[in-house]
Design a protein around this motif. Structure first.
Motif, PDB file in Angstrom:
ATOM      1  N   ILE A 113       6.421  -3.583  -3.026  1.00 25.18           N
ATOM      2  CA  ILE A 113       5.799  -2.948  -1.861  1.00 25.18           C
ATOM      3  C   ILE A 113       4.790  -3.927  -1.277  1.00 25.18           C
ATOM      4  N   THR A 114       4.634  -3.867   0.033  1.00 25.87           N
ATOM      5  CA  THR A 114       3.667  -4.710   0.728  1.00 25.87           C
ATOM      6  C   THR A 114       2.529  -3.821   1.200  1.00 25.87           C
ATOM      7  N   LEU A 115       1.316  -4.185   0.818  1.00 20.77           N
ATOM      8  CA  LEU A 115       0.133  -3.424   1.186  1.00 20.77           C
ATOM      9  C   LEU A 115      -0.881  -4.333   1.850  1.00 20.77           C
ATOM     10  N   LYS A 116      -1.645  -3.755   2.768  1.00 18.01           N
ATOM     11  CA  LYS A 116      -2.784  -4.455   3.346  1.00 18.01           C
ATOM     12  C   LYS A 116      -4.021  -3.950   2.615  1.00 18.01           C
ATOM     13  N   VAL A 117      -4.533  -4.754   1.679  1.00 20.55           N
ATOM     14  CA  VAL A 117      -5.612  -4.308   0.808  1.00 20.55           C
ATOM     15  C   VAL A 117      -6.806  -5.253   0.903  1.00 20.55           C
ATOM     16  N   SER A 118      -7.977  -4.704   0.598  1.00 18.83           N
ATOM     17  CA  SER A 118      -9.192  -5.510   0.557  1.00 18.83           C
ATOM     18  C   SER A 118      -9.188  -6.342  -0.720  1.00 18.83           C
ATOM     19  N   THR A 119      -9.973  -7.408  -0.716  1.00 16.80           N
ATOM     20  CA  THR A 119     -10.011  -8.282  -1.881  1.00 16.80           C
ATOM     21  C   THR A 119     -10.600  -7.564  -3.090  1.00 16.80           C
ATOM     22  N   SER A 120     -11.509  -6.622  -2.861  1.00 17.20           N
ATOM     23  CA  SER A 120     -12.033  -5.858  -3.992  1.00 17.20           C
ATOM     24  C   SER A 120     -10.953  -4.969  -4.589  1.00 17.20           C
ATOM     25  N   ALA A 121     -10.046  -4.445  -3.767  1.00 14.33           N
ATOM     26  CA  ALA A 121      -8.930  -3.640  -4.278  1.00 14.33           C
ATOM     27  C   ALA A 121      -7.948  -4.520  -5.055  1.00 14.33           C
ATOM     28  N   ILE A 122      -7.755  -5.771  -4.627  1.00 11.25           N
ATOM     29  CA  ILE A 122      -6.880  -6.692  -5.350  1.00 11.25           C
ATOM     30  C   ILE A 122      -7.446  -6.958  -6.744  1.00 11.25           C
ATOM     31  N   LYS A 123      -8.768  -7.128  -6.836  1.00  4.32           N
ATOM     32  CA  LYS A 123      -9.399  -7.340  -8.136  1.00  4.32           C
ATOM     33  C   LYS A 123      -9.221  -6.124  -9.042  1.00  4.32           C
ATOM     34  N   THR A 124      -9.320  -4.928  -8.472  1.00  6.87           N
ATOM     35  CA  THR A 124      -9.120  -3.714  -9.248  1.00  6.87           C
ATOM     36  C   THR A 124      -7.679  -3.611  -9.727  1.00  6.87           C
ATOM     37  N   ILE A 125      -6.726  -3.943  -8.848  1.00  6.67           N
ATOM     38  CA  ILE A 125      -5.304  -3.900  -9.212  1.00  6.67           C
ATOM     39  C   ILE A 125      -5.015  -4.895 -10.325  1.00  6.67           C
ATOM     40  N   ASN A 126      -5.601  -6.088 -10.253  1.00  3.30           N
ATOM     41  CA  ASN A 126      -5.395  -7.086 -11.310  1.00  3.30           C
ATOM     42  C   ASN A 126      -5.958  -6.602 -12.641  1.00  3.30           C
ATOM     43  N   LYS A 127      -7.010  -5.815 -12.585  1.00  9.91           N
ATOM     44  CA  LYS A 127      -7.657  -5.351 -13.807  1.00  9.91           C
ATOM     45  C   LYS A 127      -6.916  -4.179 -14.446  1.00  9.91           C
ATOM     46  N   ILE A 128      -6.515  -3.165 -13.646  1.00 10.60           N
ATOM     47  CA  ILE A 128      -5.949  -1.940 -14.226  1.00 10.60           C
ATOM     48  C   ILE A 128      -4.458  -1.760 -13.953  1.00 10.60           C
ATOM     49  N   GLY A 129      -3.882  -2.555 -13.075  1.00 10.67           N
ATOM     50  CA  GLY A 129      -2.457  -2.432 -12.764  1.00 10.67           C
ATOM     51  C   GLY A 129      -2.234  -1.646 -11.481  1.00 10.67           C
ATOM     52  N   ILE A 130      -1.100  -1.886 -10.845  1.00 10.81           N
ATOM     53  CA  ILE A 130      -0.820  -1.305  -9.525  1.00 10.81           C
ATOM     54  C   ILE A 130      -0.592   0.200  -9.612  1.00 10.81           C
ATOM     55  N   THR A 131       0.154   0.672 -10.602  1.00 13.59           N
ATOM     56  CA  THR A 131       0.450   2.109 -10.652  1.00 13.59           C
ATOM     57  C   THR A 131      -0.807   2.913 -10.969  1.00 13.59           C
ATOM     58  N   GLU A 132      -1.633   2.429 -11.882  1.00 14.39           N
ATOM     59  CA  GLU A 132      -2.885   3.119 -12.196  1.00 14.39           C
ATOM     60  C   GLU A 132      -3.839   3.084 -11.006  1.00 14.39           C
ATOM     61  N   ALA A 133      -3.861   1.962 -10.271  1.00 18.22           N
ATOM     62  CA  ALA A 133      -4.731   1.857  -9.099  1.00 18.22           C
ATOM     63  C   ALA A 133      -4.297   2.844  -8.017  1.00 18.22           C
ATOM     64  N   ILE A 134      -2.995   2.941  -7.782  1.00 19.43           N
ATOM     65  CA  ILE A 134      -2.494   3.882  -6.769  1.00 19.43           C
ATOM     66  C   ILE A 134      -2.829   5.309  -7.182  1.00 19.43           C
ATOM     67  N   ASN A 135      -2.598   5.649  -8.446  1.00 16.49           N
ATOM     68  CA  ASN A 135      -2.913   6.996  -8.926  1.00 16.49           C
ATOM     69  C   ASN A 135      -4.396   7.302  -8.809  1.00 16.49           C
ATOM     70  N   ARG A 136      -5.235   6.330  -9.164  1.00 19.68           N
ATOM     71  CA  ARG A 136      -6.683   6.535  -9.108  1.00 19.68           C
ATOM     72  C   ARG A 136      -7.154   6.750  -7.670  1.00 19.68           C
ATOM     73  N   PHE A 137      -6.624   5.964  -6.730  1.00 18.58           N
ATOM     74  CA  PHE A 137      -7.045   6.098  -5.342  1.00 18.58           C
ATOM     75  C   PHE A 137      -6.490   7.366  -4.699  1.00 18.58           C
ATOM     76  N   ILE A 138      -5.297   7.820  -5.139  1.00 19.20           N
ATOM     77  CA  ILE A 138      -4.761   9.087  -4.627  1.00 19.20           C
ATOM     78  C   ILE A 138      -5.614  10.250  -5.104  1.00 19.20           C
TER      79      ILE A 138
END
Length: 77
Positions: free
Chosen positions: A47-72
Motif C-alpha cells: 500500500i502507498t501512504l502519504k505519512v509524516s516522518t514521525s508516523a514512519i518512525k512509529t511504523i518502523n518501531k511497532i510495524g505497519i499493521t499495529e500502527a494502522i490498528n492503533r491509529f484507527i
C-alpha cells in the motif's frame, strides 16, 4: 493534493512571519509528509501512504499493521 497525513491526521498549521521590524504576515507550517510504500504480509500486498516522518518512525518501531490498528482505534483515520 492535500497536505494531511494518512495515519496521524497531521495537517498544516497557521502562524505568522515576524520580520525584524516586528511586522506580522500570515504563513503556513506544513507537516513533513513523504509518499511511502508499505508491505502488509497478512494481506500479501503493498500500500502507498502519504505519512509524516514521525508516523514512519512509529511504523518502523511497532510495524505497519499495529500502527494502522492503533491509529484507527485512536480515531485519526
Amino acid at each position: 493534493m492535500s497536505r494531511i497525513c494518512d495515519l496521524t491526521g497531521k495537517a498544516s498549521l497557521v502562524g505568522n512571519h515576524v520580520s525584524h521590524s516586528n511586522v506580522k504576515t500570515k504563513r503556513k507550517f506544513h507537516p513533513n509528509l513523504q509518499l511511502k510504500r508499505f508491505y502488509i504480509p497478512e494481506e500479501d500486498r503493498w500500500i502507498t501512504l502519504k505519512v509524516s516522518t514521525s508516523a514512519i518512525k512509529t511504523i518502523n518501531k511497532i510495524g505497519i499493521t499495529e500502527a494502522i490498528n492503533r491509529f484507527i482505534n485512536k480515531g485519526s483515520i
